[in-house]
Design an enzyme around this catalytic site. Structure first.
Site, PDB file in Angstrom:
ATOM      1  N   ASP A  55     114.127 -23.966  -3.939  1.00  0.00           N
ATOM      2  CA  ASP A  55     113.909 -26.084  -3.279  1.00  0.00           C
ATOM      3  C   ASP A  55     115.353 -26.539  -2.946  1.00  0.00           C
ATOM      4  OD1 ASP A  55     113.025 -28.439  -3.581  1.00  0.00           O
ATOM      5  OD2 ASP A  55     112.935 -28.404  -5.660  1.00  0.00           O
ATOM      6  N   TYR A 153     112.065 -39.748   8.939  1.00  0.00           N
ATOM      7  CA  TYR A 153     111.982 -38.362   9.783  1.00  0.00           C
ATOM      8  C   TYR A 153     112.905 -38.370  11.263  1.00  0.00           C
ATOM      9  CZ  TYR A 153     109.236 -34.420  11.737  1.00  0.00           C
ATOM     10  OH  TYR A 153     109.930 -33.135  13.037  1.00  0.00           O
ATOM     11  N   LYS A 157     116.023 -35.963  12.512  1.00  0.00           N
ATOM     12  CA  LYS A 157     115.601 -34.925  13.564  1.00  0.00           C
ATOM     13  C   LYS A 157     116.738 -35.489  14.602  1.00  0.00           C
ATOM     14  CE  LYS A 157     113.731 -32.323  11.849  1.00  0.00           C
ATOM     15  NZ  LYS A 157     113.819 -30.832  11.569  1.00  0.00           N
ATOM     16  N   VAL A 184     102.123 -30.146  16.535  1.00  0.00           N
ATOM     17  CA  VAL A 184     101.597 -28.973  16.362  1.00  0.00           C
ATOM     18  C   VAL A 184     100.388 -29.381  15.186  1.00  0.00           C
ATOM     19  CG1 VAL A 184     102.100 -27.801  18.149  1.00  0.00           C
ATOM     20  CG2 VAL A 184     103.175 -27.838  15.281  1.00  0.00           C
TER      21      VAL A 184
END
Length: 256
Positions: A55, A153, A157, A184
């Site tokens: 994890d 997020y 990135k 996607v």
């Protein structure tokens, strides 16, 4: 035949990349979060060379994943696919007291990179949303700001892209690149995603294995096998070094 390790490969783009690679005859070591996911992954890709369990929201298990993967190596390429999505409705704190999005998306690739022998190639997954990221390490763990899952997020990135560029600069003997796979319809991307799912894993597989001149580059960012635009901060050496120092301070692990 190449030997490749893919983090976060029990489903989604990581699993798709694994299937593509084994179909082409490559030796692939996969990674799953826990034993149950590992069993599912083994059924999905029975040709896999091995499956590492850990994890990676926890620093100790990031280290463990790196150690276990190393036992199955050496590798020609490592694809840092592991990541959490942009739809987190609340901040989740890890056992180390960190924001889980930052831990999984940024610290895990950092720690695993720093803790494994250098492969010939490294591929990091970013996102077109990195363009909306903000380079600000003063509250990277979201302990003071109101939580914004989309921004967390996007920031992560951007940090991934900067990590890739920093490693490319520091390790000139390794081909290091980053990829935005498109929006996607994976579990991470969500059902409303509009990009081509089949094309999602193609660029990372290409960068990990191809001998085409366009793939034998370093310090570049790609979308569908073409060079893609990057955030203005991404190539700042000063900010890259600040990010590396921040990750080293949080983990006690230095990228040398």
């Amino acid at each position: 035949m190449s030997s490749i390790f893919i983090t976060g490969s029990s489903d989604g783009l990581g699993l798709m990349a694994a299937r593509s690679l084994v179909a082409d005859g490559h030796s692939v070591t996969l990674h799953a979060r826990n034993a149950a996911r590992a069993d599912e992954t083994r059924e999905a890709v029975p040709q896999a060379h091995g499956i590492v369990v850990g994890d990676v929201s926890q620093i100790s298990e990031m280290r463990s994943v790196a150690e276990l993967a190393t036992e199955n190596g050496p590798y020609d390429a490592v694809i840092h696919n592991v990541g959490l999505g942009y739809m987190a409705s609340e901040r989740v704190e890890t056992a180390d007291g960190l924001d889980r999005t930052f831990a999984v998306n940024v610290l895990a690739p950092y720690v695993i990179t720093a803790s494994m022998p250098r492969p010939k190639r490294l591929v990091y997954l970013s996102s077109v949303l990195h363009q909306q990221g903000v380079f600000d390490l003063s509250d990277a763990q979201w302990t003071r700001r109101p939580w914004d899952g989309n921004q967390a997020y996007a920031d992560s990135k951007l940090f991934d892209l900067m990590l890739a560029f920093a490693v490319a600069r520091l390790w000139p003997d390794v081909l290091v690149n980053s990829v935005e796979p498109g929006w996607v319809a994976t579990k991470l991307g969500g059902a409303e995603a509009t990009d081509d799912l089949d094309a999602g894993p193609v660029t990372q597989v290409w960068l990990a294995t191809s001998d085409e001149p366009a793939a034998l580059v370093t310090g570049q960012h790609f979308y569908h096998q073409e060079l893609a635009a990057t955030h203005p901060d991404a190539r700042s050496v000063e900010k890259q070094d600040q990010l590396l120092a921040h990750c080293a301070e949080l983990t006690g692990i230095r990228l040398t």
